[in-house]
Design an enzyme around this catalytic site. Structure first.
Site, short mmCIF file in Angstrom:
data_model
loop_
_atom_site.label_atom_id
_atom_site.label_comp_id
_atom_site.label_asym_id
_atom_site.label_seq_id
_atom_site.Cartn_x
_atom_site.Cartn_y
_atom_site.Cartn_z
CG HIS A 202 -35.53 -19.69 13.40
ND1 HIS A 202 -34.28 -19.46 13.91
CD2 HIS A 202 -35.36 -19.92 12.07
CE1 HIS A 202 -33.39 -19.51 12.93
NE2 HIS A 202 -34.01 -19.80 11.80
C1 UD1 Z 1 -35.85 -19.48 6.71
C2 UD1 Z 1 -34.61 -20.25 6.20
C3 UD1 Z 1 -33.62 -20.43 7.36
C4 UD1 Z 1 -33.32 -19.10 8.05
C5 UD1 Z 1 -34.63 -18.46 8.46
C6 UD1 Z 1 -34.46 -17.14 9.18
C7 UD1 Z 1 -35.22 -21.88 4.46
C8 UD1 Z 1 -35.33 -23.33 4.13
N1 UD1 Z 1 -34.95 -21.58 5.74
O1 UD1 Z 1 -36.46 -20.27 7.69
O2 UD1 Z 1 -32.43 -20.98 6.86
O3 UD1 Z 1 -32.53 -19.35 9.19
O4 UD1 Z 1 -35.43 -18.25 7.28
O5 UD1 Z 1 -35.67 -16.70 9.73
O6 UD1 Z 1 -35.34 -21.06 3.57
N2 UD1 Z 1 -43.33 -16.64 8.65
C9 UD1 Z 1 -44.13 -15.56 8.88
N3 UD1 Z 1 -43.71 -14.34 8.43
C10 UD1 Z 1 -42.56 -14.16 7.74
C11 UD1 Z 1 -41.76 -15.27 7.48
C12 UD1 Z 1 -42.14 -16.51 7.95
O7 UD1 Z 1 -45.17 -15.67 9.51
O8 UD1 Z 1 -42.25 -13.00 7.35
C13 UD1 Z 1 -43.76 -17.97 9.16
C14 UD1 Z 1 -44.72 -18.69 8.22
O9 UD1 Z 1 -45.59 -19.46 8.98
C15 UD1 Z 1 -43.79 -19.64 7.46
C16 UD1 Z 1 -42.80 -20.00 8.54
O10 UD1 Z 1 -42.62 -18.80 9.32
O11 UD1 Z 1 -44.44 -20.75 6.92
C17 UD1 Z 1 -41.49 -20.47 8.00
O12 UD1 Z 1 -40.95 -19.49 7.10
P1 UD1 Z 1 -39.84 -19.95 6.03
O13 UD1 Z 1 -39.32 -18.77 5.30
O14 UD1 Z 1 -40.32 -21.11 5.25
O15 UD1 Z 1 -38.71 -20.56 6.95
P2 UD1 Z 1 -37.95 -19.96 8.20
O16 UD1 Z 1 -38.18 -20.85 9.37
O17 UD1 Z 1 -38.18 -18.50 8.39
#
Ligand code: UD1
Length: 359
Positions: A202
């Site tokens: 991820h």
């Molecule tokens: C975030 C953390 C990372 C952690 C990870 C666990 C940061 C910079 N990174 O990364 O350190 O390891 O969480 O998962 O904060 N999305 C959904 N549904 C959700 C959450 C996310 O669809 O409930 C999708 C969205 O497209 C979003 C993307 O995942 O834009 C990224 O989500 P984001 O929270 O920005 O970063 P993670 O990759 O989850």
């Protein structure tokens, strides 16, 4: 003294759940604040249910956005609450944008920050998490380090005050799960003990770099065809969206040797699936720790790790994203013994942290 704990993503909820419950038990006027950075049921609600977490006192519902938007929105909302509620200390965890935003809001309002999981470093500033960790550590009053390596990193950056070597709170989360009614994951997913690999991908540096993404997923397909092990792939929503954009998602569904878990399993099942797996392949920091604690060899699909103790104790191999290094790491890991010593401490870490903050 009024304390607020601020979290927002699945790993923060998991690693802080025992601490949040303990904090509320000690005094229900302490605040549990959720930024809403993660919002899908399987990234958020499912974790809260598993750990019987109370409803957050405040929920910001920030959802996904650019790094700056997410960070700025959380900062603005938290600043108001710090003033309104007269919060005197803030507890944050790890390295997410929620962690950074909450810490900045606290620092600017002169509220001491307690950073759980302080001192981790990948030495790779292209990772958003590395920037977040460094900044938060330099603003914190209490630095709760999981390992001696983490303390060394802080010393190397000139931080000497407020450091406590407490262990890693994931140990408490894993311990808590022993009370949960057991699920037979092998039966549920029709798997056999030590006859499958458990995979998660991820991280932004893998999902947003097409060369890496293609290399990792081609290697996954190759492993699924050429090894005697089934592949169990837990799908993060970020990865799913990007694979779909590049027409790479359907081939995973059609591959009979890959069991696609979409949405990803809850934390309890993820732990059990790691425990019974022959190997874990991942780019997650949390899974590097969990597999180490559970006694399953791990292969990290990154060029670096902020968990060097897993390499030092022998549970983890850094394999990067290239086919040859991943295949070699799989061959080596299948053969190796699993008698390493867990470097993350023993249960009771969350209570120890709260004792140190409140005394
Ligand atoms: C975030 C953390 C990372 C952690 C990870 C666990 C940061 C910079 N990174 O990364 O350190 O390891 O969480 O998962 O904060 N999305 C959904 N549904 C959700 C959450 C996310 O669809 O409930 C999708 C969205 O497209 C979003 C993307 O995942 O834009 C990224 O989500 P984001 O929270 O920005 O970063 P993670 O990759 O989850």
């Amino acid at each position: 003294m009024k304390i607020a704990v601020v979290v927002g993503t699945r790993p923060e909820l998991i690693k802080m759940a025992v601490l949040i419950n303990e904090l509320k038990k000690r005094d229900s006027s302490h605040l549990f604040i959720h930024s809403g950075q993660h919002y899908d049921y399987h990234m958020d609600g499912m974790v809260s249910e598993l750990f019987n977490l109370p409803k957050p006192d405040y929920h910001f519902d920030v959802k996904s956005g650019t790094h700056a938007t997410t960070t700025a929105t959380i900062m603005t909302k938290l600043e108001d609450i710090i003033v309104k509620e007269k919060i005197e200390k803030i507890i944050v965890h790890g390295d997410t944008n929620t962690t950074l935003a909450a810490s900045l809001a606290a620092a600017k309002t002169f509220i001491p920050i307690a950073h759980v999981e302080a001192g981790l470093r990948s030495f790779d500033k292209t990772m958003p998490e590395e920037i977040n960790r460094i900044v938060v550590d330099h603003m914190s009053t209490y630095l709760f380090c999981p390992t001696k390596d983490a303390i060394k990193n802080l010393h190397n950056e000139g931080i000497f005050n407020g450091i406590h070597h407490v262990g890693q709170t994931i140990v408490d989360a894993v311990e808590f799960l022993k009370q949960v009614n057991s699920v037979d994951v092998l039966k549920k997913y029709q798997l056999s003990e030590k006859q499958y690999f458990f995979l998660t991908i991820h991280r932004q540096e893998n999902t947003d770099n097409l060369l890496r993404l293609i290399s990792i997923f081609l290697t996954i397909h190759e492993l699924s065809q050429n090894s005697n092990y089934k592949l169990v792939l837990a799908m993060h929503p970020r990865t799913k969206k990007i694979l779909q954009q590049h027409n790479m998602f359907d081939s995973l569904i059609k591959n009979n040797n890959i069991l696609l878990l979409d949405p990803p399993p809850n934390f309890y099942e993820s732990i059990l699936l790691q425990q019974h797996a022959k190997l874990v392949l991942t780019d997650s920091g949390g899974l590097q720790e969990e597999s180490c604690i559970l006694g399953t060899p791990c292969i990290t699909l990154r060029e670096n790790t902020e968990r060097p103790e897993t390499i030092e104790c022998g549970s983890n191999i850094l394999a990067g994203y290239k086919r040859d290094t991943i295949i070699k790491a799989v061959e080596d890991s299948i053969m190796k013994s699993t008698d390493w010593t867990n470097p993350y401490g023993s249960p009771g870490i969350s209570k120890r942290i709260l004792d140190l903050i409140t005394n």
